[in-house]
Design a protein around this motif. Structure first.
Motif, mmCIF file in Angstrom:
data_model
loop_
_atom_site.group_PDB
_atom_site.id
_atom_site.type_symbol
_atom_site.label_atom_id
_atom_site.label_comp_id
_atom_site.label_asym_id
_atom_site.label_seq_id
_atom_site.Cartn_x
_atom_site.Cartn_y
_atom_site.Cartn_z
ATOM 1 N N PHE A 1 0.835 -1.199 0.000
ATOM 2 C CA PHE A 1 0.000 0.000 0.000
ATOM 3 C C PHE A 1 0.869 1.249 0.000
ATOM 4 O O PHE A 1 1.782 1.383 0.812
ATOM 5 N N CYS A 2 0.534 2.153 -0.891
ATOM 6 C CA CYS A 2 1.108 3.489 -0.878
ATOM 7 C C CYS A 2 0.142 4.394 -0.113
ATOM 8 O O CYS A 2 -1.084 4.212 -0.190
ATOM 9 N N ALA A 3 0.674 5.335 0.636
ATOM 10 C CA ALA A 3 -0.189 6.211 1.416
ATOM 11 C C ALA A 3 0.394 7.616 1.451
ATOM 12 O O ALA A 3 1.611 7.802 1.348
ATOM 13 N N VAL A 4 -0.493 8.593 1.606
ATOM 14 C CA VAL A 4 -0.049 9.974 1.719
ATOM 15 C C VAL A 4 -0.647 10.610 2.962
ATOM 16 O O VAL A 4 -1.731 10.240 3.411
ATOM 17 N N SER A 5 0.060 11.584 3.470
ATOM 18 C CA SER A 5 -0.394 12.378 4.602
ATOM 19 C C SER A 5 -0.176 13.828 4.218
ATOM 20 O O SER A 5 0.827 14.156 3.589
ATOM 21 N N PRO A 6 -1.088 14.701 4.584
ATOM 22 C CA PRO A 6 -1.045 16.061 4.030
ATOM 23 C C PRO A 6 0.008 17.002 4.588
ATOM 24 O O PRO A 6 -0.209 18.191 4.634
ATOM 25 N N GLY A 7 1.142 16.502 4.984
ATOM 26 C CA GLY A 7 2.179 17.448 5.373
ATOM 27 C C GLY A 7 2.561 17.372 6.828
ATOM 28 O O GLY A 7 3.449 18.044 7.285
ATOM 29 N N ASN A 8 1.864 16.537 7.551
ATOM 30 C CA ASN A 8 2.258 16.244 8.917
ATOM 31 C C ASN A 8 2.273 14.733 9.034
ATOM 32 O O ASN A 8 1.277 14.090 8.782
ATOM 33 N N ALA A 9 3.382 14.185 9.416
ATOM 34 C CA ALA A 9 3.507 12.726 9.396
ATOM 35 C C ALA A 9 2.490 12.044 10.278
ATOM 36 O O ALA A 9 2.191 10.879 10.116
ATOM 37 N N GLY A 10 1.935 12.774 11.229
ATOM 38 C CA GLY A 10 0.975 12.131 12.103
ATOM 39 C C GLY A 10 -0.455 12.331 11.697
ATOM 40 O O GLY A 10 -1.356 11.795 12.330
ATOM 41 N N ASN A 11 -0.709 13.101 10.662
ATOM 42 C CA ASN A 11 -2.073 13.305 10.209
ATOM 43 C C ASN A 11 -2.616 12.031 9.592
ATOM 44 O O ASN A 11 -1.893 11.121 9.271
ATOM 45 N N MET A 12 -3.904 12.033 9.398
ATOM 46 C CA MET A 12 -4.525 10.822 8.887
ATOM 47 C C MET A 12 -3.970 10.478 7.512
ATOM 48 O O MET A 12 -3.640 11.351 6.714
ATOM 49 N N LEU A 13 -3.881 9.194 7.272
ATOM 50 C CA LEU A 13 -3.333 8.684 6.034
ATOM 51 C C LEU A 13 -4.443 8.377 5.045
ATOM 52 O O LEU A 13 -5.506 7.888 5.423
ATOM 53 N N THR A 14 -4.157 8.644 3.790
ATOM 54 C CA THR A 14 -5.025 8.194 2.709
ATOM 55 C C THR A 14 -4.271 7.119 1.950
ATOM 56 O O THR A 14 -3.159 7.356 1.483
ATOM 57 N N PHE A 15 -4.906 5.956 1.836
ATOM 58 C CA PHE A 15 -4.244 4.814 1.231
ATOM 59 C C PHE A 15 -4.665 4.632 -0.224
ATOM 60 O O PHE A 15 -5.808 4.913 -0.610
ATOM 61 N N GLY A 16 -3.738 4.123 -1.007
ATOM 62 C CA GLY A 16 -4.080 3.650 -2.330
ATOM 63 C C GLY A 16 -4.798 2.316 -2.232
ATOM 64 O O GLY A 16 -4.929 1.744 -1.154
ATOM 65 N N GLY A 17 -5.264 1.833 -3.361
ATOM 66 C CA GLY A 17 -6.039 0.603 -3.376
ATOM 67 C C GLY A 17 -5.232 -0.656 -3.130
ATOM 68 O O GLY A 17 -5.793 -1.720 -2.886
ATOM 69 N N GLY A 18 -3.930 -0.531 -3.192
ATOM 70 C CA GLY A 18 -3.075 -1.682 -2.935
ATOM 71 C C GLY A 18 -2.682 -2.420 -4.196
ATOM 72 O O GLY A 18 -3.404 -2.410 -5.204
ATOM 73 N N THR A 19 -1.525 -3.051 -4.149
ATOM 74 C CA THR A 19 -1.044 -3.920 -5.226
ATOM 75 C C THR A 19 -0.655 -5.248 -4.611
ATOM 76 O O THR A 19 0.156 -5.290 -3.689
ATOM 77 N N ARG A 20 -1.250 -6.297 -5.117
ATOM 78 C CA ARG A 20 -0.910 -7.636 -4.612
ATOM 79 C C ARG A 20 0.237 -8.193 -5.440
ATOM 80 O O ARG A 20 0.119 -8.337 -6.661
ATOM 81 N N LEU A 21 1.310 -8.504 -4.772
ATOM 82 C CA LEU A 21 2.496 -9.046 -5.437
ATOM 83 C C LEU A 21 2.547 -10.550 -5.259
ATOM 84 O O LEU A 21 2.480 -11.051 -4.142
ATOM 85 N N MET A 22 2.653 -11.228 -6.362
ATOM 86 C CA MET A 22 2.869 -12.670 -6.342
ATOM 87 C C MET A 22 4.245 -12.957 -6.923
ATOM 88 O O MET A 22 4.661 -12.319 -7.898
ATOM 89 N N VAL A 23 4.936 -13.911 -6.334
ATOM 90 C CA VAL A 23 6.291 -14.234 -6.758
ATOM 91 C C VAL A 23 6.328 -15.674 -7.254
ATOM 92 O O VAL A 23 5.980 -16.609 -6.526
ATOM 93 N N LYS A 24 6.735 -15.840 -8.495
ATOM 94 C CA LYS A 24 6.865 -17.183 -9.078
ATOM 95 C C LYS A 24 8.241 -17.751 -8.755
ATOM 96 O O LYS A 24 9.237 -17.050 -8.803
ATOM 97 N N PRO A 25 8.281 -19.059 -8.455
ATOM 98 C CA PRO A 25 9.585 -19.660 -8.159
ATOM 99 C C PRO A 25 10.454 -19.752 -9.398
ATOM 100 O O PRO A 25 9.970 -19.707 -10.524
#
Lengths: 114, 114
Positions: free
Chosen positions: A90-114
């Motif tokens: 998940f990527c996330a942003v905060s509006p300029g204060n690291a402790g402010n509420m986070l807005t998350f992206g939708g996420g990327t599911r990573l799969m790893v093939k052997p």
């Protein structure tokens, strides 16, 4: 309002291959930027963060991310993926204060093939 | 590093009952705690912001009478899901912050309502 877009819902890479996960944000100023990883049924672990300064930031587990203001992007990279990297990212942003509420992206599911 | 715990990690309850979830900052005092909800294969959505000693601030669309939040001390916030129904089944994640610093996430609580 700020927003975060992760264009890739799923990504599959072979073990040992390089990885890049995309993240684009929309915000009026430079936000604080984060990448988190979530393993199945687990909470979030911070991989890295960008507040200011050097636009290439190093994180844990061999990950790095580059902030590109002109592209409003904060892509996550790893030169060689391990099977244990399979997870949701998940990527996330905060509006300029690291402790402010986070807005998350939708996420990327990573799969790893052997 | 800062550690946030949640209890229980997994709870199953009957429809109509209430469930309390605890979020504790173990080695720091958190002036603010956040509660997120995550549906399967989806991103985290902020439910509410909880400040110690004051009423929680709920995000639009979150029923404050259904999701009761209490932040009685600098190390403990609780989320009570009242009269739970199957549609409340979800993964609930809390985070805690110290002023001007980043958020630290708990491991999450999986709620299943039968």
């Amino acid at each position: 309002a700020q927003s975060v877009t992760q264009p890739d819902i799923h990504i599959t890479v072979s073990e040992g291959a390089s990885l890049e996960l995309r993240c684009n944000y929309s915000y009026g100023a430079t936000p604080y930027l984060f990448w988190y990883v979530q393993s199945p049924g687990q909470g979030l672990q911070l991989l890295l963060k960008y507040f200011s300064g050097d636009t290439l930031v190093q994180g844990i587990k061999g990950f790095e991310a580059e902030f590109k203001r002109s592209q409003s992007s904060f892509n996550l990279r790893k030169p060689s993926v391990h099977w244990s990297d399979a997870a949701e990212y998940f990527c996330a942003v905060s509006p300029g204060n690291a402790g402010n509420m986070l807005t998350f992206g939708g996420g990327t599911r990573l799969m790893v093939k052997p | 590093g800062a550690v946030v715990s949640q209890h229980p990690s997994w709870v199953i309850c009957k429809s109509g009952t209430s469930v309390k979830i605890e979020c504790r900052s173990l080695d720091f005092q958190a002036t603010t705690m956040f509660w997120y909800r995550q549906f399967p294969k989806q991103s985290l959505m902020l439910m509410a912001t909880s400040n110690e000693g004051s009423k929680a601030t709920y995000e639009q669309g979150v029923e404050k009478d259904k999701f009761l939040i209490n932040h009685a001390s600098l190390t403990l916030s609780t989320l009570t899901v009242t009269s739970a129904h199957p549609e409340d089944s979800s993964f609930y994640i809390c985070s805690a912050r110290v002023v001007a610093l980043e958020q630290f996430f708990g491991p999450g609580t999986r709620l299943t309502v039968l």
